[in-house]
Design an enzyme around this catalytic site. Sequence first.
Site, mmCIF file in Angstrom:
data_model
loop_
_atom_site.group_PDB
_atom_site.id
_atom_site.type_symbol
_atom_site.label_atom_id
_atom_site.label_comp_id
_atom_site.label_asym_id
_atom_site.label_seq_id
_atom_site.Cartn_x
_atom_site.Cartn_y
_atom_site.Cartn_z
ATOM 1 N N CYS A 66 -4.467 13.192 14.131
ATOM 2 C CA CYS A 66 -4.423 11.791 12.819
ATOM 3 C C CYS A 66 -4.106 10.760 14.282
ATOM 4 C CB CYS A 66 -2.738 11.132 12.706
ATOM 5 S SG CYS A 66 -2.978 9.306 12.215
ATOM 6 N N LYS B 229 0.611 -1.589 0.427
ATOM 7 C CA LYS B 229 0.213 -0.044 0.018
ATOM 8 C C LYS B 229 0.578 1.133 -0.021
ATOM 9 C CE LYS B 229 -1.337 1.616 4.198
ATOM 10 N NZ LYS B 229 -0.977 2.841 5.168
ATOM 11 N N ASN B 230 1.748 1.154 1.148
ATOM 12 C CA ASN B 230 2.335 2.251 1.149
ATOM 13 C C ASN B 230 4.092 2.641 0.023
ATOM 14 O OD1 ASN B 230 0.972 2.807 3.070
ATOM 15 N ND2 ASN B 230 2.961 2.587 5.069
ATOM 16 N N ASP C 207 4.958 19.934 7.715
ATOM 17 C CA ASP C 207 5.786 21.084 7.689
ATOM 18 C C ASP C 207 7.430 20.886 6.464
ATOM 19 O OD1 ASP C 207 6.784 19.046 9.935
ATOM 20 O OD2 ASP C 207 8.254 20.349 10.597
ATOM 21 N N ARG D 49 1.933 14.321 13.350
ATOM 22 C CA ARG D 49 1.731 14.182 11.947
ATOM 23 C C ARG D 49 1.860 15.495 11.176
ATOM 24 N NH1 ARG D 49 -0.036 8.353 10.184
ATOM 25 N NH2 ARG D 49 1.211 8.754 8.749
ATOM 26 N N ASP E 64 5.459 0.480 11.973
ATOM 27 C CA ASP E 64 4.096 0.115 11.471
ATOM 28 C C ASP E 64 3.560 -1.992 12.270
ATOM 29 O OD1 ASP E 64 3.356 2.376 10.175
ATOM 30 O OD2 ASP E 64 3.732 1.500 8.150
ATOM 31 N N ARG F 36 -8.559 -0.147 5.289
ATOM 32 C CA ARG F 36 -7.554 0.638 4.206
ATOM 33 C C ARG F 36 -6.212 0.337 3.972
ATOM 34 N NH1 ARG F 36 -6.691 6.173 7.872
ATOM 35 N NH2 ARG F 36 -5.274 6.399 5.704
HETATM 36 N N1 EPU Z 1 6.771 14.412 10.546
HETATM 37 C C1 EPU Z 1 7.717 15.859 11.030
HETATM 38 N N2 EPU Z 1 6.741 16.566 10.153
HETATM 39 C C2 EPU Z 1 6.412 16.452 9.215
HETATM 40 C C3 EPU Z 1 6.812 14.864 8.321
HETATM 41 C C4 EPU Z 1 6.323 14.403 9.019
HETATM 42 O O1 EPU Z 1 6.925 16.265 11.958
HETATM 43 O O2 EPU Z 1 6.415 17.550 8.250
HETATM 44 C C5 EPU Z 1 7.109 13.813 11.975
HETATM 45 C C6 EPU Z 1 5.860 12.770 12.142
HETATM 46 O O3 EPU Z 1 4.623 13.330 12.860
HETATM 47 C C7 EPU Z 1 6.939 11.221 12.482
HETATM 48 C C8 EPU Z 1 7.809 11.050 12.360
HETATM 49 O O4 EPU Z 1 8.713 12.196 11.101
HETATM 50 O O5 EPU Z 1 6.233 11.616 14.196
HETATM 51 C C9 EPU Z 1 8.033 10.252 11.059
HETATM 52 O O6 EPU Z 1 6.954 10.310 10.142
HETATM 53 P P1 EPU Z 1 6.864 10.144 8.392
HETATM 54 O O7 EPU Z 1 6.454 11.393 7.891
HETATM 55 O O8 EPU Z 1 7.655 8.853 8.129
HETATM 56 O O9 EPU Z 1 5.120 9.170 8.227
HETATM 57 P P2 EPU Z 1 4.731 9.769 6.947
HETATM 58 O O10 EPU Z 1 5.000 9.874 5.956
HETATM 59 O O11 EPU Z 1 3.717 10.929 7.484
HETATM 60 C C10 EPU Z 1 5.085 6.540 5.974
HETATM 61 C C11 EPU Z 1 3.580 5.556 6.636
HETATM 62 C C12 EPU Z 1 2.882 5.520 7.552
HETATM 63 C C13 EPU Z 1 4.272 5.065 8.759
HETATM 64 C C14 EPU Z 1 5.464 6.109 8.556
HETATM 65 C C15 EPU Z 1 7.056 6.111 9.107
HETATM 66 C C16 EPU Z 1 2.694 6.396 4.629
HETATM 67 C C17 EPU Z 1 1.899 6.041 3.087
HETATM 68 N N3 EPU Z 1 2.833 5.902 5.497
HETATM 69 O O12 EPU Z 1 4.107 7.953 6.992
HETATM 70 O O13 EPU Z 1 2.206 4.105 7.706
HETATM 71 O O14 EPU Z 1 3.669 4.679 9.893
HETATM 72 O O15 EPU Z 1 6.201 6.493 7.442
HETATM 73 O O16 EPU Z 1 7.214 4.640 9.016
HETATM 74 O O17 EPU Z 1 3.753 5.789 3.433
HETATM 75 C C18 EPU Z 1 0.271 2.993 8.006
HETATM 76 O O18 EPU Z 1 1.135 2.009 6.961
HETATM 77 O O19 EPU Z 1 0.002 2.113 8.997
HETATM 78 C C19 EPU Z 1 0.986 4.505 8.466
HETATM 79 C C20 EPU Z 1 0.664 5.033 9.234
#
Ligand code: EPU
Length: 414
Positions: free
Chosen positions: A109, A11-12, A117, A114, A297, A389
């Site tokens: 969330c 999915k991701n 920025d 999340r 995850d 999902r």
């Molecule tokens: N973060 C920030 N600022 C940003 C982006 C992230 O502070 O601009 C913080 C987040 O709040 C978090 C950390 O950085 O504490 C890491 O978040 P990340 O951005 O890596 O997560 P994501 O990209 O939103 C993806 C997966 C998630 C998975 C995470 C971590 C997708 C669509 N989603 O989320 O998957 O948990 O990486 O590996 O790729 C799931 O599939 O159940 C799921 C939640």
Amino acid sequence: MQGTIRVSGAKNAALPAMAACLLSAEPVTLENVPDVRDLQTTRKLLESMGVEADCGSGRMRHRVTLKAGQIQHSEAPYELVKTMRASTLVLGPLLARTGFARVSLPGGCAIGARPIDLHLKGLEKLGASITQEHGYVIARAERLRGARYVFDRITVTGTEDVLMAATLAEGETILENCAREPEVVDLADLLTRMGARIEGAGTPTIRVEGVSSLHGAQHKIIPDRIEAGTFILAGLITGGELEVAHCHPPHLQALLDRLQESGATLEVKADAVRVKPGPPLVSVDATTEEHPGFATDLQAQYMALMTQAQGAAVITETIFENRFMHAQELNRMGANVKIEGNRAIVRGPAPLMGAAVQASDLRASASLVIAALAAEGETIIDRIYHLDRGYERLEEKLKSVGGAVRRLGQLIRS
Ligand code: EPU
């Protein structure tokens, strides 16, 4: 459980791959796309922008062709973003292709704040001007310009968003402190097939030489490492001999290491992991980290298994602030989990008993299903729309290997 269970596409990885179609006017065909709700939402989102989506049916249902010939609305509305945060992945591609994007801010969330920025800072570094109005991010740029950008913190979709934008920027972009997840590498592979010039995906530094346009391509999505891990854990908690097929074991190394340490009998093949019956497991600690560390995850599902291992396992969550909601539900089933800040202390083995429980997010739902398979008596899991999902027909797959699981509308009975 006994038999062979087949892993679907990731999915991701499919989410950013679908967003990447916005970068080209030519058709992009994706194979091994899992049939899950988040990808149906993504299709709706892309169609609302004017993308033509041609989805296969029957045996071809895992193939989708997307053609973003003309983008009519460079916008991701709140109604869709609030149901799926990953909608923000369209921001970079829309901006790079059309010079404009209006994307709703995702809001809160269940598992943590999340914010996005770091996506926005990266796009600003590439020359975008970004404002926020009425809950929306509005990004503008004549043409993005290559730049050097260091992510303050590792972010998976942030890396993907800025990487996609950089493919069409003028000149060279160097992204540092990038996520090294296999899904980032898969996206870079697709973009490369579309004509992008990318080096270093899968390492902390990604270098992109911008091109003026991208062309169509065909690409097969990698197997879902989280679904594979979920099945391995389900196999171990129920005993029996289970082959988790069509996966890529190197993507699961951190989990496999912990399981081997706990005494699990596993046969790791080139594209499958076979779980075999063996002596009782011992508890092993795990701390979630960015890839190649232990995946957040899989934390909830691993906790379910540790409730049945001998001793105390300390599970530390470092990626999200609020990702232990499954612990209270597991305790209602008889588990012994204590939460102290970002650490969970899981003492086992604790006999699990069926109960009525509630899913709070996608991976928490999977954890409850795993626990329910091992519990004595019947468990009813509510709010399984979370499960749909990201897991394709989970109850059917588990049933096919002997799991006593039934879907009752929005409930799963196990
Ligand atoms: N973060 C920030 N600022 C940003 C982006 C992230 O502070 O601009 C913080 C987040 O709040 C978090 C950390 O950085 O504490 C890491 O978040 P990340 O951005 O890596 O997560 P994501 O990209 O939103 C993806 C997966 C998630 C998975 C995470 C971590 C997708 C669509 N989603 O989320 O998957 O948990 O990486 O590996 O790729 C799931 O599939 O159940 C799921 C939640």
